[in-house]
Design an enzyme around this catalytic site. Structure first.
Site, PDB file in Angstrom:
ATOM      1  CG  HIS A 120      22.947  29.223  -0.171  1.00  0.00           C
ATOM      2  ND1 HIS A 120      21.787  28.497  -0.648  1.00  0.00           N
ATOM      3  CD2 HIS A 120      23.655  29.818  -1.241  1.00  0.00           C
ATOM      4  CE1 HIS A 120      21.730  28.894  -2.126  1.00  0.00           C
ATOM      5  NE2 HIS A 120      22.779  29.603  -2.364  1.00  0.00           N
ATOM      6  CG  ASP A 178      23.614  29.759  -5.720  1.00  0.00           C
ATOM      7  OD1 ASP A 178      23.630  30.644  -4.538  1.00  0.00           O
ATOM      8  OD2 ASP A 178      22.781  29.021  -5.742  1.00  0.00           O
ATOM      9  CG  ASP A 231       9.250  22.415   8.667  1.00  0.00           C
ATOM     10  OD1 ASP A 231      10.393  22.626   9.570  1.00  0.00           O
ATOM     11  OD2 ASP A 231       8.329  21.727   8.933  1.00  0.00           O
ATOM     12  NE  ARG A 284      -1.509  -1.349   3.809  1.00  0.00           N
ATOM     13  CZ  ARG A 284      -1.607  -0.898   5.010  1.00  0.00           C
ATOM     14  NH1 ARG A 284      -2.658  -0.151   5.561  1.00  0.00           N
ATOM     15  NH2 ARG A 284      -0.515  -1.191   5.773  1.00  0.00           N
ATOM     16  CE1 TYR A 310      16.408  25.109   3.849  1.00  0.00           C
ATOM     17  CE2 TYR A 310      15.582  24.237   2.128  1.00  0.00           C
ATOM     18  CZ  TYR A 310      16.147  25.239   2.804  1.00  0.00           C
ATOM     19  OH  TYR A 310      16.129  26.492   1.930  1.00  0.00           O
ATOM     20  CE  LYS A 332      20.589  25.690   5.428  1.00  0.00           C
ATOM     21  NZ  LYS A 332      21.161  26.180   4.172  1.00  0.00           N
TER      22      LYS A 332
END
Length: 182
Positions: free
Chosen positions: A61, A169, A47, A23, A130, A70
């Site tokens: 980061h 970035d 979150d 299932r 996270y 985290k």
């Protein structure tokens, strides 16, 4: 759950108990008592959920003020997840560790405060969740360029071309010029 110390022992690979049958499955992704029993007395304040396409690299980061711990996991797809030690007092300063997190292995990575974090998407897309121990503080956010040779991350790039990066970035600083922790 099984908690495994990686080459940098403060970064932990966590494999939850998964109960499944035809299932589907059930698992606890967070249980304060179990984490506390394992020595991880954590208090999460936020979150986050991101979705990225294949070939996207996010990071590296960190927040220089209000550093975030985290607890990260992938609920759809697969990523190569990386933590870089930015604590000058650590014997592993400047070193990195990585793990593949996927919906199949259902593993999580604990990235403590004092580390830069990033990930590269291996699947067609990935949903990445996270929990953080500090709130997002854009004025404190810093970024180290993903391919800094002083760190030498062995990213499992899927093509010979560069990964897809956000402009912030791509403009990340070198490890040599990065603000770090004491």
């Amino acid at each position: 759950m099984i908690i495994e110390k990686l080459r940098i022992p403060e970064v932990l690979l966590i494999t939850p108990k998964v109960f499944g049958d035809t299932r589907g499955f059930f698992m606890e992704s967070w249980n304060q008592r179990q984490f506390s029993d394992a020595g991880l007395n954590l208090s999460f304040v936020q979150d986050n959920h991101s979705r990225s396409q294949q070939g996207v690299l996010r990071g590296l980061h960190y927040q220089i003020h209000q550093p975030q711990g985290k607890l990260v996991r992938v609920v759809s797809g697969a990523v190569f997840d990386v933590a870089v030690d930015l604590r000058r007092s650590s014997s592993t300063f400047g070193q990195w560790v990585g793990a593949t997190l996927s919906e199949e292995n259902q593993q999580m990575l604990w990235v403590p405060p004092g580390f830069a974090h990033g990930f590269y998407v291996l699947s067609n897309s990935a949903d990445f969740l996270y929990k953080t121990t500090e709130f997002y503080a854009p004025e404190a956010e810093r970024c180290i360029v993903w391919n800094d040779p002083d760190i030498g991350i062995d990213w499992p790039l899927l093509t010979d071309s560069n990964p897809q990066l956000a402009s912030k970035d791509a403009a990340g600083c070198s490890f040599a010029k990065a603000e770090t922790y004491s």
